[in-house]
Design an enzyme around this catalytic site. Structure first.
Site, short mmCIF file in Angstrom:
data_model
loop_
_atom_site.label_atom_id
_atom_site.label_comp_id
_atom_site.label_asym_id
_atom_site.label_seq_id
_atom_site.Cartn_x
_atom_site.Cartn_y
_atom_site.Cartn_z
N PHE A 1 88.03 60.39 44.22
CA PHE A 1 89.42 61.30 44.88
C PHE A 1 89.63 59.06 45.21
O PHE A 1 88.55 58.48 44.90
CB PHE A 1 88.62 61.31 46.65
CG PHE A 1 90.03 60.87 47.74
CD1 PHE A 1 91.19 62.06 47.26
CD2 PHE A 1 89.56 59.80 47.80
CE1 PHE A 1 91.86 62.02 48.08
CE2 PHE A 1 91.26 59.48 49.08
CZ PHE A 1 92.08 60.77 49.32
N ASP B 1 86.47 52.22 41.87
CA ASP B 1 86.36 52.52 43.27
C ASP B 1 85.71 52.54 44.56
O ASP B 1 85.35 53.21 44.42
CB ASP B 1 87.08 52.91 43.43
CG ASP B 1 87.74 53.86 44.50
OD1 ASP B 1 87.57 53.37 45.53
OD2 ASP B 1 88.98 54.99 44.75
N LYS C 1 88.61 50.51 53.55
CA LYS C 1 88.01 51.80 54.51
C LYS C 1 87.04 50.35 55.40
O LYS C 1 87.39 50.42 56.34
CB LYS C 1 86.68 52.85 54.14
CG LYS C 1 87.80 53.48 53.56
CD LYS C 1 86.99 54.85 53.53
CE LYS C 1 87.44 55.80 53.53
NZ LYS C 1 88.26 56.36 52.53
C1 LIG Z 1 89.45 56.89 50.97
C2 LIG Z 1 89.47 56.56 50.22
C3 LIG Z 1 90.85 56.08 49.10
C4 LIG Z 1 91.90 56.36 50.19
O1 LIG Z 1 92.36 55.10 50.71
P1 LIG Z 1 93.16 55.29 52.49
O2 LIG Z 1 92.69 53.44 52.34
O3 LIG Z 1 93.05 56.35 52.60
O4 LIG Z 1 94.44 54.95 51.48
C5 LIG Z 1 90.43 55.85 47.91
N1 LIG Z 1 89.37 55.71 47.11
C6 LIG Z 1 88.26 56.25 47.87
C7 LIG Z 1 87.21 56.52 47.19
C8 LIG Z 1 88.42 56.77 48.54
O5 LIG Z 1 87.00 57.09 49.73
#
Ligand SMILES: *Cc1c(COP(=O)(O)O)cnc(C)c1O
Length: 396
Positions: free
Chosen positions: A138, A223, A252
């Site tokens: 994700f 990420d 986050k």
């Molecule tokens: C939550 C998340 C995102 C997206 O972050 P947003 O602040 O909602 O745009 C991207 N990568 C990972 C691994 C995430 O958990």
């Protein structure tokens, strides 16, 4: 407003993009939330890995109050002290040399995708643009990041999508070897997949990916938007593996609850961006960076990461004990306080019943209960959560 009134107003005027449940928290402190009627909840969602210091940590509240009263925003046409300080802190605690600030995880990944393409095209030529990502990953909700996300359900209905993304099964090095070609410029992975159901990369996999990238001149992007910043029991998840990426994305937990994202890179890669190549109006503004600086100082200097490792281990043991008790629990996995419990059944009902009993948890990918509590929780908090869960599970 009462909970019912908040729900009614929201349902009438806010776009229905979220599957919300019947709770409207109005106050938070530490690991606890309260609604308008004074009902108390133990928050093991924590904004999905955002409120790592708990709700309204006094150091973050103070930093936001002071900075808000002094200077909230100036343009990146000028120099910003808190931005420079936060960049220094992130660089000193990672394998990277420079930071770019934005406002969310998706934006951080957009920046990483753009930087990887720019770097590869400059260094190797225009045909190098493809980015390989993992199934069940994700990476966000913008057009490029839903395309990077290896789950079809996030892409459906939004075509045409940007070209240049390819997916391979996670933890399968041979599949990645076969997928990488002359067009590939980067590999983007979460060391621990969050949204996809808490899947932990194996050490052999990440070591193999690094080697493959080095051999073929590919950039490795981690990420760490969810798994970074202490969540796994180390400041950054890659530090468990001894495998260093070229680019790291964060968001986050970075602002202690305040919206901020960051993209980090080593000097050579970062140099591919020249003035004007990438920007964000709000990115790295004084207020967001003051929040981030306060949050990261608490995280690094007050034993929060160590607490996460210790309590996370205890929590995982206790969840594993539940697994031995209930046959419909298939697996308990995760690192630190990013934990998942895979069920042989749908998890939505359990999430609802736990909420009714005063415990907030979350479900990823339909059948994986996901636990992302504040990293400051105690073993007593874990005991209380498990007591509620055990009660709910025993009625299944
Ligand atoms: C939550 C998340 C995102 C997206 O972050 P947003 O602040 O909602 O745009 C991207 N990568 C990972 C691994 C995430 O958990």
């Amino acid at each position: 407003m009462k909970t019912g009134e908040i729900i009614q107003l929201s349902d009438k005027y806010v776009m229905h993009t979220y599957g919300r449940t019947g709770l409207a928290p109005v106050r938070g402190e530490g690991v606890r939330l309260w609604d308008a009627e004074g009902r108390e909840y133990l928050d093991f969602v924590a904004g999905i890995a955002v409120n790592s210091l708990g709700h309204c940590h006094p150091a973050v509240v103070r930093a936001v109050q002071e900075q808000a009263a002094r200077l909230m925003h100036v343009s990146n046409l000028y120099y910003i002290e808190s931005q420079a300080r936060l960049a220094e802190l992130l660089v000193q605690n990672s394998c990277c040399d420079r930071a770019f600030f934005c406002n969310s995880g998706a934006e951080a990944n957009e920046g990483a995708i753009k930087l990887a393409r720019k770097y590869a095209k400059q260094k190797y030529g225009p045909e190098r643009y493809e980015i390989i990502t993992a199934e069940k990953s994700f990476h966000g909700r913008t057009l490029a990041t839903i395309t990077a996300t290896g789950q079809a359900k996030y892409r459906q209905g939004f075509e045409p999508l940007p070209a240049g993304f390819k997916y391979v099964p996670f933890n399968d090095l041979d599949a990645l070897r076969r997928a990488a070609g002359p067009q590939t410029c980067a590999v983007m992975l979460e060391p621990v997949q969050g949204e996809g159901g808490v899947n932990v990369a194996t050490p052999e996999y990440l070591a193999g990916v690094r080697e493959l990238c080095d051999r073929n001149g590919l950039l490795l992007i981690f990420d760490e938007v969810q798994c970074g910043l202490g969540r796994t029991g180390k400041f950054l998840a890659y530090q468990h593996y001894g495998v260093e990426p070229d680019i790291i994305t964060l968001a986050k937990a970075l602002g202690g609850g305040f919206p901020i994202g960051a993209m980090l890179a080593g000097e050579e890669v970062a140099a591919a961006f020249k003035p004007g190549d990438h920007a964000s109006t709000f990115g790295g503004n004084p207020l967001a960076c003051a929040a981030g600086l306060a949050a990261m100082r608490v995280l690094l200097e007050e034993g929060v990461v160590q607490n996460c490792a210790r309590v996370g281990e205890y929590f995982k043991e206790k969840l594993t004990a539940l697994k031995n008790k209930y046959s419909f629990i298939k697996e308990v996995r995760g690192l630190g306080l990013l934990l998942g419990m895979e069920l042989a059944v749908e998890g939505g009902g359990i999430v609802d019943r736990c909420r009714e009993q005063g415990l907030l948890i979350n479900c990823a990918g339909g059948n994986v209960l996901r636990f992302t509590p504040p990293l400051v929780i105690t073993m007593e908090d874990v005991d209380r959560a498990l007591e509620i869960m055990d009660g709910v599970l025993s009625t299944m």
